[in-house]
Enzyme design. Sequence first.
Site, mmCIF file in Angstrom:
data_model
loop_
_atom_site.group_PDB
_atom_site.id
_atom_site.type_symbol
_atom_site.label_atom_id
_atom_site.label_comp_id
_atom_site.label_asym_id
_atom_site.label_seq_id
_atom_site.Cartn_x
_atom_site.Cartn_y
_atom_site.Cartn_z
ATOM 1 N N LYS A 59 0.852 -1.195 0.000
ATOM 2 C CA LYS A 59 0.000 0.000 0.000
ATOM 3 C C LYS A 59 0.889 1.248 0.000
ATOM 4 O O LYS A 59 1.897 1.294 0.720
ATOM 5 C CB LYS A 59 -0.870 -0.031 1.268
ATOM 6 C CG LYS A 59 -1.942 1.046 1.361
ATOM 7 C CD LYS A 59 -2.797 0.828 2.626
ATOM 8 C CE LYS A 59 -3.980 1.778 2.694
ATOM 9 N NZ LYS A 59 -4.858 1.506 3.861
ATOM 10 N N SER A 116 -9.706 1.320 2.717
ATOM 11 C CA SER A 116 -8.843 2.127 1.880
ATOM 12 C C SER A 116 -7.715 1.351 1.223
ATOM 13 O O SER A 116 -7.049 1.877 0.333
ATOM 14 C CB SER A 116 -8.242 3.253 2.717
ATOM 15 O OG SER A 116 -7.408 2.710 3.735
ATOM 16 N N SER A 155 -10.092 -1.025 6.884
ATOM 17 C CA SER A 155 -9.472 -0.883 5.560
ATOM 18 C C SER A 155 -8.738 -2.093 5.003
ATOM 19 O O SER A 155 -8.325 -2.073 3.837
ATOM 20 C CB SER A 155 -8.522 0.308 5.549
ATOM 21 O OG SER A 155 -9.260 1.486 5.407
HETATM 22 N N1 GLN Z 1 -13.503 3.510 6.163
HETATM 23 C C1 GLN Z 1 -12.918 3.980 7.382
HETATM 24 C C2 GLN Z 1 -12.578 5.445 7.250
HETATM 25 O O1 GLN Z 1 -12.947 6.007 6.285
HETATM 26 C C3 GLN Z 1 -11.719 3.156 7.739
HETATM 27 C C4 GLN Z 1 -10.473 3.553 7.073
HETATM 28 C C5 GLN Z 1 -9.281 2.724 7.450
HETATM 29 O O2 GLN Z 1 -9.398 1.678 8.094
HETATM 30 N N2 GLN Z 1 -8.110 3.217 7.105
HETATM 31 O O3 GLN Z 1 -11.972 6.029 8.084
#
Ligand code: GLN
Length: 487
Positions: free
Chosen positions: A79, A154, A178
């Site tokens: 990532k 994400s 994410s």
């Molecule tokens: N979808 C969640 C957010 O928007 C989690 C994001 C994540 O785990 N990095 O914060």
Amino acid sequence: MDLNKLTVLEAFEGLRDKKFSSEEITKSCLKQIDKFDAKVKAFITIDEKNALNQAKTVDKKIKSQESLSPLAGLPVAVKDLFCTKGLKSTGGSKILADYVPPFDATAVKKIKDQQGVIIGKTNLDEFAMGGSGEKSGFFPTHNPWDLERIPGGSSSGSAVATASDMCLYSLGTDTGGSIRQPASFTNTTGLKVSYGRVSRYGVMAMTSSLDTIGPITKNVEDAAFILGQLAGRDVRDSTTPDIKVDDYLKEIKKDIKGLKIGLPKEYFIEGLDEEVRRIVLIATKKFEELGVEVVDVSLPHTDLAVAAYYIICPSEVSSNLARYDGIRYGLSKRDGDDLLAIYLNTRSAGFGVEVKRRIMIGTYALSAGYYDAYYKKAMQVRTLVKDDFDKALGKVDIILTPVSPTPAWLIGENIGHPLKDYLADVFTIPASLAGICGLSVPAGFSQGLPVGLQLLGKRFDEKTILQAGYQYQQATDWHKRKSNLKT
Ligand code: GLN
């Protein structure tokens, strides 16, 4: 056999037995990227040259009979939130532009020390804020199961790279879902470790008190293998405790007869897609067939978790992202008259809508006069959510839930409706607030779209959720299904 389709363990054994070379595996991953990445857009950077060089070095070692580290020669996609020395690291944000870090994140360093092959850096929602992959500062990533749909996020590119066999495994981060959610949407296996199990050093901070690092793999066995290599104390991250790292590969082989799994009633509510409910309940039956005792449990503060998270996360974001000021790294808009103008112009141009929204919410929630009403309250709720899990996991070994209330939605469907996006995190956020571990495993399909199952475990008890996930995959073959990507 296409070597890019191998699992980590198959590739590790094949390399050791000299059935093929690392160069051959790496080339077949690069070929897959070449064929399909224009469609799914999983990568921000592809590092063909260094990947091939690393692979060749490993092959020389194999030829000269030197012993191999577990990750040697195995292509991994990382990532783009992880700092990689000498290789552009954007965090999915225009504000980092062409930033090239002078150091490696600990997880990356561990892979490099073992001569793992870093094939490229994957797309993500900007600085990991999002759950769809659409909020990248560059371009959206597409779901290989339906190119018009989001892959989740994400860690969007990492999940898609693994799902589409562009690498053998990938690294993601999970702050509120994410890793688990994109794994669920792409039919891959995603492990969110307990807070502190893997070092966060060198991974761009989003919500420091919640961020975790973990693998996205083709099966649970690979997740266990990779975790064994990444877990443990790091002097550079004071939140990594010095506690034993289990022999995960050995532990997962143990029979799960007699384990107790809890179903929390608060996760089977109205709004849960009927197909998702059906798939999760069938999986529960499968566990019963395997000799697991299934009981009802309650996590009474579940409905408060999303609201608390969307105060805590933006609060930490407002502080963590203060460093992107146009002076230290990346984009710098120097056309104004003074220092303030540099800050304002750089941040206005460099950050996307979601990042700005969170910085504003967080700054507001932390400001004098509002702190007690918002941040402090959210932290109190966090404790309640944690206590809920401690109580439930005192009675059962594992908690079983859906990962997401629905399968992947259409690209663009939620744009302009941030609350809809936030509410989709309802089943992943509570475990993050509690700091416990979670595993997402493929459990079926709803109208051709993958649906995952979430197994939650006690803090630092990754071995038990991996064991349950592994035994489930021995008894099912959902995780072996592949999308039908065509050129
Ligand atoms: N979808 C969640 C957010 O928007 C989690 C994001 C994540 O785990 N990095 O914060």
